[in-house]
Design a protein around this motif. Structure first.
Motif, PDB file in Angstrom:
ATOM      1  N   LYS A   1     129.559  47.609  53.286  1.00 19.95           N
ATOM      2  CA  LYS A   1     129.754  46.928  54.557  1.00 19.95           C
ATOM      3  C   LYS A   1     128.404  46.444  55.050  1.00 19.95           C
ATOM      4  CE  LYS A   1     132.109  47.496  59.011  1.00 19.95           C
ATOM      5  NZ  LYS A   1     132.856  48.441  59.882  1.00 19.95           N
ATOM      6  N   ALA A   2     128.295  45.145  55.316  1.00 23.21           N
ATOM      7  CA  ALA A   2     126.991  44.578  55.666  1.00 23.21           C
ATOM      8  C   ALA A   2     127.179  43.345  56.527  1.00 23.21           C
ATOM      9  CB  ALA A   2     126.211  44.217  54.401  1.00 23.21           C
ATOM     10  N   GLU A   3     126.132  43.016  57.268  1.00 24.32           N
ATOM     11  CA  GLU A   3     126.116  41.822  58.095  1.00 24.32           C
ATOM     12  C   GLU A   3     125.415  40.698  57.350  1.00 24.32           C
ATOM     13  OE1 GLU A   3     125.634  41.446  62.802  1.00 24.32           O
ATOM     14  OE2 GLU A   3     123.697  41.644  61.785  1.00 24.32           O
ATOM     15  N   VAL A   4     126.006  39.512  57.405  1.00 23.36           N
ATOM     16  CA  VAL A   4     125.484  38.346  56.697  1.00 23.36           C
ATOM     17  C   VAL A   4     125.221  37.238  57.715  1.00 23.36           C
ATOM     18  CG1 VAL A   4     125.927  36.652  54.872  1.00 23.36           C
ATOM     19  CG2 VAL A   4     126.882  38.961  54.693  1.00 23.36           C
ATOM     20  N   GLU A   5     124.061  36.615  57.604  1.00 23.01           N
ATOM     21  CA  GLU A   5     123.721  35.494  58.488  1.00 23.01           C
ATOM     22  C   GLU A   5     123.980  34.177  57.773  1.00 23.01           C
ATOM     23  OE1 GLU A   5     120.042  34.038  61.338  1.00 23.01           O
ATOM     24  OE2 GLU A   5     119.594  34.735  59.295  1.00 23.01           O
ATOM     25  N   GLY A   6     124.938  33.411  58.251  1.00 22.95           N
ATOM     26  CA  GLY A   6     125.203  32.095  57.694  1.00 22.95           C
ATOM     27  C   GLY A   6     124.077  31.128  58.026  1.00 22.95           C
ATOM     28  N   ARG A   7     123.918  30.120  57.183  1.00 19.98           N
ATOM     29  CA  ARG A   7     122.820  29.169  57.356  1.00 19.98           C
ATOM     30  C   ARG A   7     123.333  27.739  57.287  1.00 19.98           C
ATOM     31  NH1 ARG A   7     118.396  31.351  59.245  1.00 19.98           N
ATOM     32  NH2 ARG A   7     117.230  29.626  58.335  1.00 19.98           N
ATOM     33  N   GLY A   8     122.643  26.843  58.003  1.00 23.25           N
ATOM     34  CA  GLY A   8     122.963  25.431  57.968  1.00 23.25           C
ATOM     35  C   GLY A   8     121.827  24.621  57.385  1.00 23.25           C
ATOM     36  N   GLY A   9     121.948  23.293  57.478  1.00 28.59           N
ATOM     37  CA  GLY A   9     120.923  22.412  56.917  1.00 28.59           C
ATOM     38  C   GLY A   9     121.065  22.268  55.410  1.00 28.59           C
ATOM     39  N   ARG A  10     120.268  21.380  54.843  1.00 30.03           N
ATOM     40  CA  ARG A  10     120.288  21.153  53.395  1.00 30.03           C
ATOM     41  C   ARG A  10     118.866  21.113  52.862  1.00 30.03           C
ATOM     42  NH1 ARG A  10     123.725  16.058  51.693  1.00 30.03           N
ATOM     43  NH2 ARG A  10     122.517  15.097  53.370  1.00 30.03           N
ATOM     44  N   THR A  11     118.640  21.784  51.761  1.00 25.60           N
ATOM     45  CA  THR A  11     117.341  21.716  51.098  1.00 25.60           C
ATOM     46  C   THR A  11     117.202  20.374  50.384  1.00 25.60           C
ATOM     47  OG1 THR A  11     118.198  22.667  49.056  1.00 25.60           O
ATOM     48  CG2 THR A  11     117.370  24.214  50.717  1.00 25.60           C
ATOM     49  N   PRO A  12     115.971  19.962  50.034  1.00 25.71           N
ATOM     50  CA  PRO A  12     115.825  18.746  49.226  1.00 25.71           C
ATOM     51  C   PRO A  12     116.627  18.819  47.931  1.00 25.71           C
ATOM     52  CG  PRO A  12     113.707  19.398  50.134  1.00 25.71           C
ATOM     53  CD  PRO A  12     114.667  20.506  50.467  1.00 25.71           C
ATOM     54  N   PHE A  13     116.650  19.997  47.284  1.00 27.05           N
ATOM     55  CA  PHE A  13     117.434  20.152  46.059  1.00 27.05           C
ATOM     56  C   PHE A  13     118.913  19.897  46.335  1.00 27.05           C
ATOM     57  CE2 PHE A  13     120.033  22.939  43.319  1.00 27.05           C
ATOM     58  CZ  PHE A  13     119.716  22.407  42.079  1.00 27.05           C
ATOM     59  N   ALA A  14     119.423  20.459  47.430  1.00 31.62           N
ATOM     60  CA  ALA A  14     120.836  20.268  47.759  1.00 31.62           C
ATOM     61  C   ALA A  14     121.158  18.796  47.988  1.00 31.62           C
ATOM     62  CB  ALA A  14     121.200  21.088  48.996  1.00 31.62           C
ATOM     63  N   VAL A  15     120.230  18.061  48.599  1.00 27.46           N
ATOM     64  CA  VAL A  15     120.464  16.644  48.892  1.00 27.46           C
ATOM     65  C   VAL A  15     120.586  15.847  47.599  1.00 27.46           C
ATOM     66  CG1 VAL A  15     119.458  14.568  49.903  1.00 27.46           C
ATOM     67  CG2 VAL A  15     119.393  16.723  51.170  1.00 27.46           C
ATOM     68  N   TRP A  16     119.585  15.991  46.700  1.00 29.16           N
ATOM     69  CA  TRP A  16     119.629  15.128  45.522  1.00 29.16           C
ATOM     70  C   TRP A  16     120.617  15.604  44.472  1.00 29.16           C
ATOM     71  CZ3 TRP A  16     118.316  17.086  40.782  1.00 29.16           C
ATOM     72  CH2 TRP A  16     117.346  18.078  40.685  1.00 29.16           C
ATOM     73  N   VAL A  17     120.798  16.931  44.318  1.00 29.35           N
ATOM     74  CA  VAL A  17     121.728  17.386  43.289  1.00 29.35           C
ATOM     75  C   VAL A  17     123.172  17.117  43.704  1.00 29.35           C
ATOM     76  CG1 VAL A  17     122.253  19.798  43.960  1.00 29.35           C
ATOM     77  CG2 VAL A  17     121.931  19.209  41.556  1.00 29.35           C
ATOM     78  N   SER A  18     123.455  17.091  45.001  1.00 32.26           N
ATOM     79  CA  SER A  18     124.822  16.793  45.443  1.00 32.26           C
ATOM     80  C   SER A  18     125.185  15.333  45.198  1.00 32.26           C
ATOM     81  CB  SER A  18     124.979  17.128  46.935  1.00 32.26           C
ATOM     82  OG  SER A  18     124.166  16.294  47.740  1.00 32.26           O
ATOM     83  N   ARG A  19     124.189  14.444  45.179  1.00 32.08           N
ATOM     84  CA  ARG A  19     124.448  13.017  44.956  1.00 32.08           C
ATOM     85  C   ARG A  19     124.414  12.634  43.482  1.00 32.08           C
ATOM     86  NH1 ARG A  19     120.487  10.362  49.621  1.00 32.08           N
ATOM     87  NH2 ARG A  19     121.536  11.289  51.435  1.00 32.08           N
ATOM     88  N   PHE A  20     123.464  13.211  42.762  1.00 34.47           N
ATOM     89  CA  PHE A  20     123.195  12.735  41.399  1.00 34.47           C
ATOM     90  C   PHE A  20     123.352  13.810  40.327  1.00 34.47           C
ATOM     91  CE2 PHE A  20     120.248  10.517  44.372  1.00 34.47           C
ATOM     92  CZ  PHE A  20     120.873   9.286  44.368  1.00 34.47           C
ATOM     93  N   GLY A  21     123.699  15.025  40.709  1.00 34.81           N
ATOM     94  CA  GLY A  21     123.719  16.087  39.714  1.00 34.81           C
ATOM     95  C   GLY A  21     122.321  16.332  39.171  1.00 34.81           C
ATOM     96  N   LEU A  22     122.240  16.673  37.909  1.00 35.91           N
ATOM     97  CA  LEU A  22     120.943  16.940  37.273  1.00 35.91           C
ATOM     98  C   LEU A  22     120.337  15.689  36.635  1.00 35.91           C
ATOM     99  CD1 LEU A  22     121.746  20.382  35.611  1.00 35.91           C
ATOM    100  CD2 LEU A  22     120.398  19.972  37.681  1.00 35.91           C
ATOM    101  N   TRP A  23     120.947  14.531  36.850  1.00 41.75           N
ATOM    102  CA  TRP A  23     120.460  13.311  36.208  1.00 41.75           C
ATOM    103  C   TRP A  23     119.018  12.949  36.575  1.00 41.75           C
ATOM    104  CZ3 TRP A  23     122.368  11.766  31.947  1.00 41.75           C
ATOM    105  CH2 TRP A  23     123.729  11.961  31.670  1.00 41.75           C
ATOM    106  N   PRO A  24     118.534  13.200  37.788  1.00 46.22           N
ATOM    107  CA  PRO A  24     117.121  12.915  38.043  1.00 46.22           C
ATOM    108  C   PRO A  24     116.177  13.678  37.118  1.00 46.22           C
ATOM    109  CG  PRO A  24     118.281  13.121  40.111  1.00 46.22           C
ATOM    110  CD  PRO A  24     119.244  13.529  39.043  1.00 46.22           C
TER     111      PRO A  24
END
Length: 505
Positions: free
Chosen positions: A462-485
């Protein structure tokens, strides 16, 4: 790579071993990088390919040797045949690295900087090929060794493969500079290696808590993670592991007092139609009202097709939330063509499952958007990244449910934990893990394990978890292009190197 005595990743050992490989490869290179100057040594690229193959085979065999346990101990495959099968897998995957080493010796330029970039690009392509071709098996990629250490700060920018590329460049710069460079020519590559290696450590130390940490917080939720510790050789036995699982998980789901209760993968080891009458209805009724929700792992199917899934139960829902595993395990959840004869030799309930869609909707509860993944799906950061296409709808918590009891009390538990920690670093999200035998943990958004249940025990974390928002640079480009860059950058470096070699004087 991880320490065999305690399972922890050793970043310095990964760099040292790769530097030793480059030192040996460099000794095979023609003088001055000119193939015509190879002298009496016949075709050194062949020796380089063999050296790279031996290195990678030993590395990979040592990384996932525990597949032997699933094949022999639980699958009943004769020990010699199981050992040969694991070796054959390692040997086949090592061909990517053998090709990279052969190309390096055949075409590497004379300068230390250009040669290091060339090797790093080839090594990265080999890692990407292993992680994507034939469904991909990237377990033990070099970047995971750096989930701790100075290079971990690159994770939110370039991901695990980018870290692996940087590590390969550093591991190449130093031995090449030691062997070839003098004076300024020595200082430049070594200085660059120190910058790539040292600056992130200084940034991490000086940064402390980022100024936007409070702004990125999305509140907290308390979870109860269930770890049944059902032995794999009992898990599917009626009256044995099946009865134990139904009784224990049923009791925990009934009596839990946390806002969110989570079971491991296939915690209920039967299809809904095979469960005792009313069993699943009782769980749904338990969470149909009130202030609690549950996520339960079980197989789903109608007798013709099956999926590895989790169901989510929350108040006010007419039907449960459903997530179906997208990236299936070859030989475990589907049988590749021409290999049915091999799986028929093992006493393992293997079958062909259907695959769920990419970027399925999260489980929304108490202000958190929880994105499940099942078992080794968390190896594929680009697929998890597909959930981050919209900053407003991106997950606030990542969830992995697993059962790796197939591999016993082995280093596989520690390796899988390091993989989950890397995903937390890449996306700056907490990762919650509910597993059958371990590691059942809570990982914060900086990749640190904050709560952990002792492995190979039955219990509730049993533990407390802090949710997070925002996007990292990795999240931005990998969500659009996958690993192609990364593919494109590595291929561009290789193409530029070859083109410059052909350019006259």
């Amino acid at each position: 790579m991880a320490a065999p005595w305690n399972g922890q990743p050793l970043w310095w050992l990964q760099l040292l071993s790769l530097a030793a490989l480059v030192w040996q490869l460099d000794a095979l290179r023609p003088v001055g990088g000119d193939a015509s100057a190879a002298g009496p040594r016949p075709r050194p690229w062949r020796a380089a390919g063999l050296l790279g193959w031996v290195f990678a085979t030993a590395w990979l065999f040592g990384t996932f040797w525990w597949l032997f346990i699933s094949m022999h101990t639980y699958g009943g495959l004769p020990a010699p045949l199981a050992a040969v099968a694991v070796f054959a897998l390692a040997a086949a995957l090592s061909l990517y690295y053998a090709l990279g080493c052969a190309l390096y010796v055949a075409f590497a330029p004379a300068g230390s900087l250009r040669a290091a970039a060339f090797f790093a690009a080839l090594w990265t392509l080999a890692e990407l090929l292993r992680g994507s071709w034939f469904t991909g098996f990237p377990w033990g990629a070099g970047g995971y060794a750096h989930v701790e250490g100075p290079l971990a700060v690159y994770a939110p920018w370039v991901g695990v493969y980018g870290i692996g590329a940087i590590a390969a460049g550093i591991a190449t710069l130093v031995p090449l500079a030691m062997r070839h460079a003098r004076g300024r020519a020595f200082a430049l590559p070594v200085g660059l290696a120190l910058v790539l290696f040292g600056v992130p450590a200084l940034i991490a130390l000086a940064r402390g808590v980022p100024a936007d940490d409070a702004a990125r917080s999305r509140g907290r939720i308390t979870v109860a993670l269930l770890q049944g510790n059902i032995p794999q050789d009992e898990k599917f036995i009626p009256g044995g592991g099946i009865a134990t699982a139904l009784q224990w998980y049923g009791a925990q789901l009934r009596d839990a007092d946390a806002p969110l209760v989570i079971t491991p993968e296939t915690a209920l080891p039967l299809l809904p139609s095979q469960l005792p009458p009313g069993y699943l209805d009782a769980i749904a009724a338990r969470y149909a009202s009130g202030t609690q929700a549950a996520i339960v792992g079980l197989p789903m199917g109608d007798g013709r097709s099956y999926s590895n899934a989790v169901l989510g139960f929350r108040p006010g829902e007419a039907a449960p939330y459903r997530y179906e595993k997208h990236h299936l395990v070859p030989f475990g959840e589907f049988i590749p063509g021409l290999f049915r004869w091999f799986t028929d030799m093992m006493n393992i309930p293997l079958g062909d499952f259907r695959s769920g869609g990419l970027a399925q909707a999260p489980f929304v509860w108490l202000g958190q958007r929880i994105a499940p993944n099942i078992c080794y799906e968390d190896l594929f950061g680009d697929e998890i990244g597909a959930n981050f296409r919209s900053a407003e709808e991106a997950p606030t918590v990542l969830l992995n449910v697993s059962n790796i009891a197939w591999f016993g009390d082995s280093i596989a538990i520690d390796q899988h934990l390091a993989i989950s920690r890397m995903r937390a670093l890449e996306f700056q999200r907490p990762m919650v893990r509910a597993t059958n035998t371990g590691a059942t943990v809570v990982i914060d958004h900086r990749g640190r394990v904050t709560h952990e249940l002792p492995r190979l025990t039955r219990g509730v974390l049993k533990a407390e978890v802090e949710g997070r928002g925002g996007r990292t640079p990795f999240a931005v480009w990998v969500s659009r292009f996958g690993l192609w860059p990364l593919w494109g950058l590595a291929l561009a470096v290789v193409a530029a190197t070859l083109a410059l070699r052909r350019r006259p004087g």
